[in-house]
Design an enzyme around this catalytic site. Sequence first.
Site, PDB file in Angstrom:
ATOM      1  N   GLY A 227       0.770  -1.175   0.137  1.00 37.95           N
ATOM      2  CA  GLY A 227      -0.030  -0.028  -0.155  1.00 37.95           C
ATOM      3  C   GLY A 227       0.730   1.134  -0.109  1.00 37.95           C
TER       4      GLY A 227
ATOM      5  N   CYS B 248       7.025  -0.055   6.908  1.00 42.30           N
ATOM      6  CA  CYS B 248       6.270   1.151   5.970  1.00 42.30           C
ATOM      7  C   CYS B 248       7.450   1.572   5.163  1.00 42.30           C
ATOM      8  CB  CYS B 248       6.095   2.284   7.184  1.00 42.30           C
ATOM      9  SG  CYS B 248       5.745   3.762   6.490  1.00 42.30           S
ATOM     10  N   LEU B 249       7.002   1.925   4.070  1.00 43.15           N
ATOM     11  CA  LEU B 249       7.892   2.161   2.952  1.00 43.15           C
ATOM     12  C   LEU B 249       8.818   3.617   3.427  1.00 43.15           C
ATOM     13  CD1 LEU B 249       6.177   1.301  -0.578  1.00 43.15           C
ATOM     14  CD2 LEU B 249       8.125   0.160   0.696  1.00 43.15           C
TER      15      LEU B 249
ATOM     16  N   HIS C 171      -1.605   7.223   7.657  1.00 40.53           N
ATOM     17  CA  HIS C 171      -0.734   8.103   6.966  1.00 40.53           C
ATOM     18  C   HIS C 171      -1.435   9.296   6.613  1.00 40.53           C
ATOM     19  CE1 HIS C 171       3.113   6.432   6.210  1.00 40.53           C
ATOM     20  NE2 HIS C 171       2.721   5.183   5.770  1.00 40.53           N
TER      21      HIS C 171
ATOM     22  N   GLN D 107       3.046  10.096   1.136  1.00 38.73           N
ATOM     23  CA  GLN D 107       4.400   9.456   1.126  1.00 38.73           C
ATOM     24  C   GLN D 107       5.232   9.841  -0.162  1.00 38.73           C
ATOM     25  OE1 GLN D 107       2.630   5.260   2.194  1.00 38.73           O
ATOM     26  NE2 GLN D 107       4.870   5.186   3.034  1.00 38.73           N
TER      27      GLN D 107
ATOM     28  N   HIS E 202      -3.336   1.204   7.845  1.00 40.09           N
ATOM     29  CA  HIS E 202      -1.931   1.814   8.042  1.00 40.09           C
ATOM     30  C   HIS E 202      -2.008   2.933   6.974  1.00 40.09           C
ATOM     31  CE1 HIS E 202       2.817   1.349   7.872  1.00 40.09           C
ATOM     32  NE2 HIS E 202       2.380   2.152   6.779  1.00 40.09           N
ATOM     33  N   GLU E 203      -2.554   2.844   5.772  1.00 46.22           N
ATOM     34  CA  GLU E 203      -2.655   3.940   4.838  1.00 46.22           C
ATOM     35  C   GLU E 203      -3.531   5.099   5.162  1.00 46.22           C
ATOM     36  OE1 GLU E 203      -0.200   3.621   2.789  1.00 46.22           O
ATOM     37  OE2 GLU E 203       0.210   1.616   3.204  1.00 46.22           O
TER      38      GLU E 203
HETATM   39 ZN    ZN Z   1       3.700   3.335   5.684  1.00 44.44          ZN
END
Ligand code: ZN
Length: 183
Positions: free
Chosen positions: A56, A103-104, A149, A61, A145-146
């Site tokens: 995701g 997380c990226l 964000h 981000q 999670h998204e």
């Molecule tokens: Zn993340």
Amino acid sequence: MKETVDQKLIGTPRRIILYGNPLLRQVARKVTAIDADLLRLIADLKATMLRCNGIGLAANQIGVQLAVFTLAPQEADVDLPTTAIINPEIVATEGTVETEEGCLSIPEIFEVVPRPEMVIIRGVTPEGKETQIEASGLLARAIVHEIEHLQGILFIDHLSELRLKLLQQRLAAIEKMEKQQCG
Ligand code: ZN
């Protein structure tokens, strides 16, 4: 045959913003129009997510403060009507599961975080249709999670003070990183 936007637009991977960047702490603005810019953003989000093997990715981000995120549907999620959700809202959650998560924007750090076992969200598809998604397991985890964000919340915010202290040096190292390895 009506082609979907996804088939037409091939996105370009963009740079992923890392922990420490204040943009990750801002609340995303609601999308008010699904126009060419937004569809380009969604295509780029998907391209970035896929290049980094993410499941995701939220728009902030890649530095865009708009309430939209993409998902890479997992094998078990064939019913998922879309892979991009605009203006997502949590309708209901049930249960709690504690599993490791990453997380990226916080590369190489994986920590156990509690998440709902099941989640129902609503939002809008890139085609402009209202949609409701019911998800469990990994997909539910990714969706929550998204959505966090987009509210300026990171998964490490769920960790204890002690755990955060132990991660302090590694987090400080990420803050100094020029960019994510993958994009
Ligand atoms: Zn993340």
